[in-house]
Scaffold this motif. Sequence first.
Motif, short mmCIF file in Angstrom:
data_model
loop_
_atom_site.label_atom_id
_atom_site.label_comp_id
_atom_site.label_asym_id
_atom_site.label_seq_id
_atom_site.Cartn_x
_atom_site.Cartn_y
_atom_site.Cartn_z
N ASN A 2 -6.42 -8.49 -1.49
CA ASN A 2 -5.98 -7.10 -1.70
C ASN A 2 -6.64 -6.13 -0.73
OD1 ASN A 2 -4.29 -7.81 -3.80
ND2 ASN A 2 -5.67 -7.17 -5.42
N PHE A 3 -7.94 -6.32 -0.50
CA PHE A 3 -8.65 -5.41 0.40
C PHE A 3 -8.11 -5.52 1.82
CE2 PHE A 3 -12.03 -4.82 3.57
CZ PHE A 3 -12.28 -3.47 3.38
N MET A 4 -7.93 -6.73 2.32
CA MET A 4 -7.42 -6.93 3.67
C MET A 4 -6.03 -6.32 3.81
SD MET A 4 -9.72 -8.44 5.50
CE MET A 4 -8.74 -8.98 6.90
N GLN A 5 -5.24 -6.50 2.77
CA GLN A 5 -3.88 -5.98 2.77
C GLN A 5 -3.86 -4.45 2.82
OE1 GLN A 5 0.01 -6.54 -0.21
NE2 GLN A 5 -1.97 -7.40 -0.74
N GLY A 6 -4.63 -3.82 1.94
CA GLY A 6 -4.57 -2.38 1.81
C GLY A 6 -5.43 -1.60 2.79
N ASN A 7 -6.70 -1.98 2.92
CA ASN A 7 -7.64 -1.15 3.66
C ASN A 7 -8.06 -1.71 5.01
OD1 ASN A 7 -8.55 -0.78 0.46
ND2 ASN A 7 -8.16 1.09 1.61
N GLY B 118 -3.59 -1.91 6.33
CA GLY B 118 -2.81 -0.72 6.03
C GLY B 118 -1.44 -0.99 5.46
N ILE B 119 -1.39 -1.92 4.49
CA ILE B 119 -0.12 -2.27 3.83
C ILE B 119 -0.23 -1.91 2.36
CG2 ILE B 119 1.46 -4.16 3.29
CD1 ILE B 119 0.23 -5.68 5.69
N SER B 120 0.86 -1.44 1.79
CA SER B 120 0.88 -1.11 0.37
C SER B 120 0.57 -2.36 -0.45
CB SER B 120 2.27 -0.58 -0.02
OG SER B 120 2.37 -0.39 -1.41
N VAL B 121 -0.41 -2.26 -1.36
CA VAL B 121 -0.81 -3.38 -2.20
C VAL B 121 0.03 -3.37 -3.48
CG1 VAL B 121 -2.70 -4.53 -3.42
CG2 VAL B 121 -3.15 -3.28 -1.28
N VAL C 98 -8.27 0.40 8.45
CA VAL C 98 -8.71 0.18 9.83
C VAL C 98 -7.51 0.06 10.75
CG1 VAL C 98 -10.00 -1.35 11.36
CG2 VAL C 98 -10.81 -0.95 9.02
N PHE C 99 -6.50 -0.71 10.33
CA PHE C 99 -5.27 -0.86 11.09
C PHE C 99 -4.11 -0.26 10.29
CE2 PHE C 99 -7.98 -4.18 12.81
CZ PHE C 99 -7.72 -4.13 14.16
N ARG C 100 -3.00 -0.03 10.97
CA ARG C 100 -1.79 0.45 10.31
C ARG C 100 -0.64 -0.48 10.68
NH1 ARG C 100 -1.31 2.80 5.94
NH2 ARG C 100 -3.18 3.93 6.55
N THR C 101 -0.06 -1.11 9.67
CA THR C 101 1.06 -2.04 9.88
C THR C 101 2.36 -1.30 9.59
OG1 THR C 101 -0.34 -3.91 9.22
CG2 THR C 101 2.04 -4.25 9.19
N ILE D 237 8.56 -8.56 13.06
CA ILE D 237 8.95 -7.94 11.79
C ILE D 237 8.20 -6.63 11.59
CG2 ILE D 237 8.90 -8.24 9.27
CD1 ILE D 237 9.19 -11.28 9.81
N HIS D 238 6.97 -6.57 12.09
CA HIS D 238 6.19 -5.34 12.04
C HIS D 238 5.22 -5.28 13.21
CE1 HIS D 238 3.85 -8.08 9.14
NE2 HIS D 238 3.18 -8.06 10.27
N THR D 239 4.66 -4.12 13.43
CA THR D 239 3.63 -3.95 14.46
C THR D 239 2.32 -3.60 13.77
OG1 THR D 239 4.15 -1.59 14.71
CG2 THR D 239 5.26 -3.13 16.18
N VAL D 240 1.22 -3.99 14.40
CA VAL D 240 -0.11 -3.71 13.85
C VAL D 240 -0.91 -2.97 14.91
CG1 VAL D 240 -2.18 -4.69 12.82
CG2 VAL D 240 0.01 -5.85 12.50
N LYS D 241 -1.29 -1.73 14.58
CA LYS D 241 -2.03 -0.90 15.53
C LYS D 241 -3.28 -0.34 14.86
CE LYS D 241 2.07 0.54 18.13
NZ LYS D 241 2.88 1.70 18.60
N LEU D 242 -4.31 -0.09 15.68
CA LEU D 242 -5.53 0.50 15.18
C LEU D 242 -5.24 1.91 14.69
CD1 LEU D 242 -8.63 -0.11 14.97
CD2 LEU D 242 -8.88 1.17 17.12
N SER D 243 -5.73 2.24 13.52
CA SER D 243 -5.49 3.57 12.97
C SER D 243 -6.18 4.64 13.82
CB SER D 243 -6.03 3.66 11.54
OG SER D 243 -5.30 2.82 10.67
#
Length: 331
Positions: A253-258, A261-264, A273-276, A149-155
Motif C-alpha cells: 500500500n505504501f509503495m502504491q500510494g506514497n 503516487g497511485i490511488s490505493v 515521491v513519484f507520480r504515475t 499504459i502509464h508514465t512514472v515521473k519524479l514528483s
Amino acid sequence: MLNYRPKMFDEASKSHASKNIFIIILIFIAVFIVIAILESIIPGVVSIKPVLEELADSDLEDTSVLFDTKAVTDLAARVASKPEVMIPTMFSTIFGTICSLIYCRCIEVRKVSSMGVKKAGFFRNYLPGILIGLVLMTAAVLLGALFGIHTVKLSDDFNIGLIVLYFFGFIVQGMSEEFIFRGYFMTTIGGSGKHTLVAVGISSVAFSLAHFGNPGFGPLAFFNIALFGAFAALYMILFDNIWGVCAIHSIWNFMQGNFYGISVSGTGDTTSVFRTVAKSSSTVLTGGKFGIEGSILTTIVLLIATAAVVYGISKKSAAQTAEAQTETVNA
C-alpha cells in the motif's frame, strides 16, 4: 498442498469457537461492524472541519445538492483523501488489531499463536515481507510503464514529513487488516475443521467485499483484492506466521500510494515521491479510479506470486508427508 494444514489451524481447533461455518460468518460480521464503528470515531471527529470547509466552498443555495448521491460521494472522497483526515484514519485501524486479539483470546479462548502471532523470528519474517511488498508493487508499475499504459515521473514537490506519517500509518493499517481477515477469520474457519482452501477462499472473498464501497470498485478490482487475500493467506500458511503478510500488505500500500503516487484502492491521490499518470483510457489496463489494484497488471503479478507460494507449500507438504512415512516405518 490440498491436504496441508498449518500448525495454527490445529491450535485454533482447541478454541471455544463454533464449528458451524454459518455461525462463524455471522459472528465475524458482528465483530467487523464493531471494529468499523470504533475505527470511524476519530476520523468522524477530524472530518468535521474539512467537511464544513468543503460545504462552504460549494454553492449550497440549491439544497438539492445534498440529495445528489454523486455530489455527496465526491465530497466524501475529497475529504477522506485529505492528509488531516486520512492519516488519523489509518492509525485508527489499530482498533482492528486490538479487537481481533481480544475476541480470539477472550471469546474464542485461544492462544494468540493460533493467529500466527509469534514472538520468535519477528524480524526474520517481517523484513523479507517488506522486500516482497516492494518488489510486487514495483513489478506491476514497471509492467505498466514498459507497455506504455502509464508514465512514472519524479514528483515536482512532495512532503517528506507527510510521507513518513503515511508510512507508519500504512504499517498500522496493513497489520490490522491482516489480523482481522487472516489472523482471526481465516484461522477460526481453519480451526473449525474446514478444508484449508475453504478457509483461504472465504476469508479472501470477505476481504475483497470489505472494499465494495471504494470508488472505482468493479469486477476486476474484486477479483484482484480477493487474489491478494488468497496470496496473503497462503503466504501466512506457508510460514505459519502473520508478521510476513503484515509487512507485505503495508509496504504494498505504501509503495502504491506514497512512492509511486497511485490511488490505493480508490482512496485518492496523496503526496508521493513519484507520480504515475495513466496514458491508456482502458480501465482494465489502468484500474481507473480504483488504482492499479483494479488493473490486469496486478492480476498478472499476483498470479505469479500466488503460484510461487503454492509451490512452496507443496514442497513443505511433501516433506512433511515423507517425514511422517519415515517415522511410521521406523516405528
